[in-house]
Design an enzyme around this catalytic site. Structure first.
Site, mmCIF file in Angstrom:
data_model
loop_
_atom_site.group_PDB
_atom_site.id
_atom_site.type_symbol
_atom_site.label_atom_id
_atom_site.label_comp_id
_atom_site.label_asym_id
_atom_site.label_seq_id
_atom_site.Cartn_x
_atom_site.Cartn_y
_atom_site.Cartn_z
ATOM 1 N N CYS A 134 31.908 -9.292 -19.863
ATOM 2 C CA CYS A 134 32.527 -8.305 -20.738
ATOM 3 C C CYS A 134 33.849 -8.839 -21.241
ATOM 4 O O CYS A 134 34.644 -9.358 -20.471
ATOM 5 C CB CYS A 134 32.800 -7.019 -19.976
ATOM 6 S SG CYS A 134 31.389 -6.539 -19.018
ATOM 7 N N GLY A 270 13.452 -10.527 -19.437
ATOM 8 C CA GLY A 270 14.391 -9.808 -20.297
ATOM 9 C C GLY A 270 13.769 -9.405 -21.617
ATOM 10 O O GLY A 270 12.870 -8.548 -21.668
HETATM 11 C C1 LIG Z 1 19.527 -5.633 -25.768
HETATM 12 C C2 LIG Z 1 20.072 -6.287 -24.540
HETATM 13 C C3 LIG Z 1 20.954 -5.608 -23.700
HETATM 14 C C4 LIG Z 1 21.471 -6.211 -22.556
HETATM 15 N N1 LIG Z 1 22.324 -5.503 -21.745
HETATM 16 C C5 LIG Z 1 22.808 -6.094 -20.611
HETATM 17 C C6 LIG Z 1 23.646 -5.376 -19.702
HETATM 18 O O1 LIG Z 1 23.929 -4.194 -19.888
HETATM 19 N N2 LIG Z 1 24.150 -6.026 -18.621
HETATM 20 C C7 LIG Z 1 23.830 -7.333 -18.364
HETATM 21 O O2 LIG Z 1 24.294 -7.896 -17.369
HETATM 22 N N3 LIG Z 1 23.009 -8.029 -19.172
HETATM 23 C C8 LIG Z 1 22.491 -7.442 -20.284
HETATM 24 N N4 LIG Z 1 21.645 -8.162 -21.110
HETATM 25 C C9 LIG Z 1 21.310 -9.555 -20.765
HETATM 26 C C10 LIG Z 1 19.929 -9.673 -20.109
HETATM 27 O O3 LIG Z 1 19.899 -8.989 -18.876
HETATM 28 C C11 LIG Z 1 19.567 -11.154 -19.870
HETATM 29 O O4 LIG Z 1 20.533 -11.738 -19.025
HETATM 30 C C12 LIG Z 1 19.523 -11.942 -21.159
HETATM 31 O O5 LIG Z 1 18.940 -11.185 -22.195
HETATM 32 C C13 LIG Z 1 18.746 -13.262 -21.023
HETATM 33 O O6 LIG Z 1 17.410 -13.064 -20.660
HETATM 34 P P1 LIG Z 1 16.186 -13.010 -21.734
HETATM 35 O O7 LIG Z 1 16.335 -14.231 -22.593
HETATM 36 O O8 LIG Z 1 14.948 -13.014 -20.925
HETATM 37 O O9 LIG Z 1 16.368 -11.758 -22.534
HETATM 38 C C14 LIG Z 1 21.118 -7.551 -22.245
HETATM 39 C C15 LIG Z 1 20.218 -8.230 -23.093
HETATM 40 C C16 LIG Z 1 19.693 -7.626 -24.219
HETATM 41 C C17 LIG Z 1 18.750 -8.408 -25.094
#
Ligand SMILES: Cc1cc2nc3c(=O)[nH]c(=O)nc-3n(C[C@H](O)[C@H](O)[C@H](O)COP(=O)(O)O)c2cc1C
Ligand SMILES: Cc1cc2nc3c(=O)[nH]c(=O)nc-3n(C[C@H](O)[C@H](O)[C@H](O)COP(=O)(O)OP(=O)(O)OC[C@H]3O[C@@H](n4cnc5c(N)ncnc54)[C@H](O)[C@@H]3O)c2cc1C
Ligand SMILES: Cc1cc2nc3c(=O)[nH]c(=O)nc-3n(C[C@H](O)[C@H](O)[C@H](O)COP(=O)(O)OP(=O)(O)OC[C@H]3O[C@@H](n4cnc5c(N)ncnc54)[C@H](O)[C@@H]3O)c2cc1C
Ligand SMILES: Cc1cc2nc3c(=O)[nH]c(=O)nc-3n(C[C@H](O)[C@H](O)[C@H](O)COP(=O)(O)O)c2cc1C
Ligand code: FES
Ligand code: FES
Lengths: 310, 225, 310, 225
Positions: A134, A270
């Site tokens: 953040c 994710g």
């Molecule tokens: C729409 C969206 C919202 C997310 N919100 C959070 C969150 O609130 N807290 C967090 O730690 N990661 C958040 N992430 C990150 C995911 O948990 C993950 O670490 C990241 O998307 C990489 O994985 P992926 O490529 O499989 O999506 C968010 C990702 C996306 C796409």
């Protein structure tokens, strides 16, 4: 008697999980949204949308846009707040029969600590995942999680208020992921989630404007998998005893195997859950098939099993 | 939400309105504007698609005593034609008007299907090649201005957000209730990504989500993005 | 009389270029390989394969693998060496009628300086592009280019031996790209290339081995475009007067426009030239078409023209 | 190098041998093993492909006085069938043998075309479902062992690298010259990416590049990866 089925159970930082496959924070709502599409009790764990001490409304639109094999989001950490979570979201999760990992964050150290303490007191919350990506308002938008000293201090303060497994979710926007991993462990963490989204941007050339209202957002999806895999491996090689939850672009059972080989104990699905809400179920099936093909009876054989790595 | 056998790029499914249901399946009206929709165009007949739906809330079904003014821009026609066909089938004998605008006459599609529903048509093209020369909102305003009794009149609109904002302004001016089907980026369609959040007009938060609470909203309630 | 055609010429750190479109180091050989597919004199510039003081044989196989909308490479900076370049490669480039930007590197500071000095003396070399993404053997494999102080020192030493435009190619494997940009400019650079490949890894799950012999390699292609665009914009916003050559996943004329809007003065087409050897020609045509559609008569109107960015 | 209208994923073109040329175009023999080749399989007839080629150096054309032993594994058949067809067409009256192996009989393709060239066939399958039960290299070695005069005999081989390494060992044992068409990842096909570099047996560097200097090499010169 038939052969015993493939064994998928793993233990992660004290959590017993029926499978190494979790779902990632912010991509699986509060679980309930996905209940029509898969049996949540088959998941090793669910990481909730990030929770802050107070409810937050999030960022202006547009908040998402698609990129090559990926997407950018700037949701702005919209969430129901820690009290809203306890009242409205936790009861369902508690009943779902899976491990509940609550992702949390704050705008200040005090926020983090307050949120961590509140979650520690909640029955049905099995572990805490700290989101340190953040932007720190006071430090001019730099992420909390990019400075090892700040990170270690933050982890230590949260450690003091919870006995539950404390997992730190590392940011990839850094020169040295291993330094951040070490700092987290020295601050008292029980495990690491690797990685969060990568800072990115997209432009609408005809309108000459950013495609995301906040200009910058986080890149996720298959595009980032090679970067995530590299970071998981780097952390595992430097700190072989630390439990890692691998995240980034996981879309197939073979992807899961790759993260486990690189050193992850669990993984998180994710963005793929947006493309298909039943993604985690399909991936689970593919992992089992992979194990059958490769004659692997226990998924733990894969963890850290990469050969010939440098 | 619809997705082809695309692999990893494009990654996300695309949102479409159901044009009509046909035994066991449904028809969509698709305009090829970008990578995903162009892949639909290229797909072989019979190519497998994965479809998630129906999702969200449609236009309120036609009712006796209501006069529906349907205002469609481009492929925004789809949910409004559905609405008109439902009305025709249930022989819900209410007068219904369709204001249908596009850039040019070639973009005005399914005119035969529209005729078959018995709605009164008001066509408009920006280049004047068919119907009124100008925006469809002009046709709508002309119609409303000439009507003395607007009780029971309801506007249902779907099209580009800019067009719908103009429609909402007109509805407000003539004090007619208005339902909008908002456009916007959607990743998941099930309320999980929070990408489709719409600010509420009363300033309250959390937002409403187009995919689960909409895409049809009372225009007085949400801010069209 | 007909309307004057769209104007594409730009000036970058003292170099007059017929177009903002260059080709990227390591993806366009020494130019000659591509002569059958496009007219090199239409290019704004060619960045050569990275040159070191002595010829190098590079890394073992496999050296490349494909990933989602991208690829990983670990060629190991195989090249003909500075003398080989002068004898065998430069004459062709000199005759090609394009700007010749020689990418160079070393294993030590002295290597860099020696290479820079040798290139400074070569007629037909229009500018130098310093690749600082090379693992520093002494510092345990950390890249030279990730530490602002080391980088500034290295730039200063190379600056001392050349009067030609000196462009520093920044590494994206960092927490703070702006700090690296500043350090380069304070060291005396004339411009910046943003970005080099992103450190990444791929695993063959069935063989349990890395897909690249050296385990780690550099990710390139459309997958990284959103990250590259973000870094170009960050650098431009912090240092608006510094000429930037934008690189990362450029595959269409609209991509070029996006990088220019973010603040780049030139761009470099990289991996896309592997997919289609005439990529830069196609992209040139698409950029002209984009300008026509948008009624832009001079490409320089686009540079830094993003509106509403934060 | 061949690429479909894929967009951005898969990104790179795929390397194929030309099976034969047919007025203005060419035929390829493609085995669907991964994402790219599976997309070929799914493509509509008439779907546009972008082709870059011919590239690199083919097998040395057949010559009178030479006895060519062609050793093919799987789709490695393509360039060897080309070679046999050229020999048949130019009625280059040299005896030619084709040793063709695969996992199972279903993977042995184009047997009619092979028959038409008049080469002597030696089939082998690992599961014994057709021809010799076992690896094709056994058939090759049996053949060489029974031949007393091996002057003029040349081995041309294309298939999985592991198979070709075994073929090269046999060639060395029987002191027969051997040409190999190496496999390996290729990004560009034109000597630019340096991804296809092969170490030379004399240890010298820079490497040879499979795309421009090969894919056919004298087995004595390169190390098969
Ligand atoms: C729409 C969206 C919202 C997310 N919100 C959070 C969150 O609130 N807290 C967090 O730690 N990661 C958040 N992430 C990150 C995911 O948990 C993950 O670490 C990241 O998307 C990489 O994985 P992926 O490529 O499989 O999506 C968010 C990702 C996306 C796409
Ligand atoms: C509830 C809803 C119902 C819809 N119903 C239909 C329908 O019945 N028929 C139909 O043809 N289209 C419909 N759309 C629009 C459709 O979803 C988009 O045309 C489609 O997503 C574009 O995908 P693409 O890959 O072709 O374009 P992309 O390559 O993704 O984008 C091309 C351009 O269109 C813009 N764009 C992308 N997605 C959207 C979107 N969802 N809304 C507005 N602009 C967008 C992009 O910003 C970009 O500038 C609907 C959209 C929504 C939200
Ligand atoms: C000179 C040359 C000629 C060839 N001729 C033919 C031919 O005539 N017919 C034919 O069917 N195939 C031929 N191939 C092999 C063909 O290029 C690969 O099958 C194809 O690239 C695989 O693409 P994919 O997207 O389906 O697989 P991917 O999804 O990219 O990969 C699937 C698996 O195959 C492996 N692989 C990918 N590319 C290659 C490669 N080039 N060599 C070896 N393994 C690879 C990957 O590591 C992965 O494990 C030739 C290869 C070369 C180098
Ligand atoms: C095969 C390959 C070799 C490369 N070699 C070099 C090099 O020698 N020096 C350098 O500075 N960058 C090198 N690069 C990086 C590119 O110049 C470019 O910065 C990077 O690929 C990102 O652009 P792209 O996504 O358009 O490919 C190489 C990239 C690739 C794919
Ligand atoms: S589209 Fe994901 S929440 Fe609405
Ligand atoms: S395939 Fe690129 S150099 Fe050979």
């Amino acid at each position: 008697m038939s052969e015993p089925a493939e064994r998928l159970a793993v233990r992660f930082a004290g959590l017993d999980c029926v499978s190494p496959i979790w779902t990632a924070s912010g991509t699986f709502g509060y679980g309930q949204e996905f209940a029509p599409y898969l049996d949540l009790s088959d998941l090793g764990g669910i990481c909730t949308k990030g929770i802050s001490p107070k409810p937050r409304g999030g960022n202006p639109l547009p908040r998402i846009c698609e990129t090559a094999s990926g997407m950018i989001n700037s949701i702005g950490l919209e969430n129901v707040g820690v009290e809203g979570f306890r009242e409205k979201k936790l009861p369902f999760l508690k009943a779902s029969g899976t491990r509940v990992v609550v992702n949390f964050f704050g705008e200040t150290f005090d926020d983090y600590v307050a949120c961590g303490a509140a979650l520690d007191a909640m029955d049905g919350v099995h572990a805490l995942e700290m989101n340190v990506s953040c932007p720190n308002i006071k430090k001019g938008g730099v992420e909390y999680g990019t400075d090892p000293a700040v990170l270690q201090d933050l982890v230590r303060q949260c450690r003091a208020v919870t006995k539950k497994p404390l997992i730190i979710k590392l940011t990839p926007n850094c020169t040295d992921i291993v330094a951040l991993a070490r700092a987290s462990m020295e601050g008292g963490a029980d495990g690491l989630s690797v990685i969060n989204t990568i800072s990115a941007m997209a432009i609408d050339a005809r309108r000459r404007r950013p495609r995301i209202a906040t200009t910058f957002g986080g890149l996720s999806g298959p595009a980032i998998k090679p970067i995530a895999l590299r970071m998981v491996y780097q952390v595992h090689r430097a700190l072989p005893d630390v439990p890692i939850s691998g995240i980034g672009g996981i879309a197939t059972g073979e992807d899961v195997a790759e993260f486990l080989l690189a050193g992850a104990t669990t993984v998180q699905v994710g963005t793929q859950s947006f493309a298909e809400p039943h993604a985690a179920r399909r991936i689970h099936g593919e992992l089992v098939q992979f194990m059958r093909d490769e004659k692997i009876s226990d998924v733990r054989e894969l963890i850290g099993g990469l050969q010939g790595g440098r | 939400m619809v997705r082809g056998e695309w692999g990893r790029d494009p990654l996300l499914p695309r949102a479409f309105s159901i044009l009509r249901t046909v035994d066991g399946g449904c028809e969509l009206l698709v305009k090829a504007i970008g990578r995903g929709t162009r892949l639909f165009e290229l797909a072989q007949p019979g190519a497998p698609l994965s479809v998630l739906g129906p999702l969200g809330k449609p236009f309120a079904a036609p009712e006796p005593g209501r006069t529906d003014l349907l205002v469609a821009g481009g492929v925004g026609l789809a949910p409004l034609l559905w609405h008109a066909e439902v009305a025709a089938k249930t022989s819900c004998a209410t007068p219904m008007h369709l204001f249908y605008g596009a850039r040019t006459h070639e973009d005005l599609v399914l005119l035969d299907d529209i005729a078959r529903t018995g709605v009164m048509q008001h066509l408009a093209t920006e280049d004047g090649s068919r119907g009124l020369h100008g925006r469809v909102t002009i046709a709508l305003e002309q119609h409303l201005a000439t009507k003395s009794d607007r009780a029971g009149t309801t506007i249902l609109t779907c099209g580009p957000n800019a067009m719908m904002r103009a429609v909402v302004d007109i509805a407000r001016k003539y004090e007619v209730p208005c339902l909008v089907s908002v456009e916007g980026e959607m990743a998941c369609g099930i309320g999980a990504c929070l990408g489709c959040a719409l600010p509420l007009t009363d300033g309250s938060r959390p937002f409403a989500y187009a995919c689960v609470d909409g895409p049809v909203f009372d225009a007085a309630r949400v801010v069209i993005p």
